[in-house]
Design a protein around this motif. Sequence first.
Motif, mmCIF file in Angstrom:
data_model
loop_
_atom_site.group_PDB
_atom_site.id
_atom_site.type_symbol
_atom_site.label_atom_id
_atom_site.label_comp_id
_atom_site.label_asym_id
_atom_site.label_seq_id
_atom_site.Cartn_x
_atom_site.Cartn_y
_atom_site.Cartn_z
ATOM 1 N N ASN A 72 0.984 -1.226 0.032
ATOM 2 C CA ASN A 72 0.139 -0.187 0.026
ATOM 3 C C ASN A 72 0.917 1.331 0.121
ATOM 4 N N ASP A 73 0.779 1.905 -1.207
ATOM 5 C CA ASP A 73 1.987 2.885 -1.328
ATOM 6 C C ASP A 73 1.676 3.931 -0.176
ATOM 7 N N GLN A 74 0.826 4.121 0.307
ATOM 8 C CA GLN A 74 0.661 5.373 1.432
ATOM 9 C C GLN A 74 1.117 4.949 2.914
ATOM 10 N N ILE A 75 1.622 3.743 3.134
ATOM 11 C CA ILE A 75 1.987 3.393 4.369
ATOM 12 C C ILE A 75 3.596 3.319 4.315
ATOM 13 N N LYS A 76 4.318 3.847 5.117
ATOM 14 C CA LYS A 76 5.983 3.764 5.412
ATOM 15 C C LYS A 76 6.204 3.241 6.589
ATOM 16 N N VAL A 77 7.369 2.647 6.730
ATOM 17 C CA VAL A 77 7.773 2.199 8.012
ATOM 18 C C VAL A 77 9.409 2.847 7.878
ATOM 19 N N ILE A 78 9.632 3.491 9.258
ATOM 20 C CA ILE A 78 10.748 4.121 9.634
ATOM 21 C C ILE A 78 11.825 2.892 9.821
ATOM 22 N N THR A 79 12.686 2.767 8.947
ATOM 23 C CA THR A 79 13.669 1.541 9.294
ATOM 24 C C THR A 79 14.314 1.580 10.551
ATOM 25 N N ASP A 80 14.953 2.634 11.090
ATOM 26 C CA ASP A 80 15.627 2.747 12.128
ATOM 27 C C ASP A 80 14.977 3.058 13.517
ATOM 28 N N TRP A 81 13.611 3.071 13.385
ATOM 29 C CA TRP A 81 12.820 3.453 14.570
ATOM 30 C C TRP A 81 13.032 2.912 15.646
ATOM 31 N N ASN A 82 13.482 1.765 15.999
ATOM 32 C CA ASN A 82 13.843 1.448 17.520
ATOM 33 C C ASN A 82 15.099 1.851 17.952
ATOM 34 N N SER A 83 16.022 2.048 16.907
ATOM 35 C CA SER A 83 17.375 2.705 17.757
ATOM 36 C C SER A 83 17.169 4.228 18.005
ATOM 37 N N LEU A 84 16.238 4.897 17.216
ATOM 38 C CA LEU A 84 15.873 6.310 17.466
ATOM 39 C C LEU A 84 14.828 6.608 18.506
ATOM 40 N N GLN A 85 14.216 5.674 18.850
ATOM 41 C CA GLN A 85 13.246 6.194 19.802
ATOM 42 C C GLN A 85 13.129 4.808 20.987
#
Length: 334
Positions: A72-85
């Motif tokens: 679904n082109d509208q949904i994005k995942v932050i790749t490094d989310w768990n190291s940033l937050q």
Amino acid sequence: MAERRMISKSLLMDNKFLSLSNDTKALYIYLLSFADDDGIVKRSMMIDSVLRVDDENYSALEKNGLIIPDHNDQIKVITDWNSLQSIRKDIYRQTTYLEVRSQLFMRTDYSYTKDPNDKNVFSSADDWIKNGRPKDITDFKPLIQQHLNDRNGIRNDDRNGVRNLSIDQYSLDQRSIDQDSTAQQRAEKGNKDQHRATTTQQRSSNGGMGEILLSDHRSTSTKYNNATTENGVNSGEDNGVNQDAENNFKLDPERTQEIASLFDSLNQSFDVNLSVDDERLRMLFDNLLNQYKIGYIENGLIELSESAGSQNKGNVKSLVVNHLSETVKSLLTN
């Protein structure tokens, strides 16, 4: 969704970020700010119009590995989310995009990937989150090997009778794995304990001998919580809750994580803060985990909360105890 997100200096100094155009940098920071607690965000017309960005900016983020696109082109995942937050367990709320999260895997740097064959993948994202999102794992090798075995259809218990290993057992504050806890040994121990309990004798107040007869319906599951004890359980059964479990029984670390995860789901679904020490709810979850996969129970909690409306803590506990079992069953039969 949280009102605040963290932006680290390491991100601002990262070459992947610095190589972006200014409008693409701004877009990434906006996506970080609006992502849910699992780092998943839906593309917003508001953000696009305010920043005057388009598909090229999103493609630049994807090319630099900063976001992962969904089908679904509208949904994005932050790749490094768990190291940033860093999100505390007591305020964490799982994503509503569970289908998207189910396609993600965890690398040893705690970043997301969609490639299950990545040599650094140690777990699915769903399993890592279910186990409490630990970031203090000291030895990834056994977990990577287990992931490979699971991908190849080889389970630990299929190979040598040893139960599968949970992620948190490799955390810094966990003890080493007990390789002697096989399914057969647990069953034998349960039979011995039951036989010993049913043959225990107690002297009456007048000096006579009286035999204590215990119910044969006690729980023999050892996949429960951790190695702690439970006391004061009433006899009888109540809507799927086995109330006649033997006092002081030993609890299993793998079941600990499952039940803790269900408490998280319960608190998130009903917006309450019921304690994981609540014995009656623990017994209910343990009984249901003997019958259903954890995902089915979590769906049952969501369904029950949506149909119940606003509840206080006391009502939530009563509602879950009396109706969760039938809700899960109805979901599976529909």
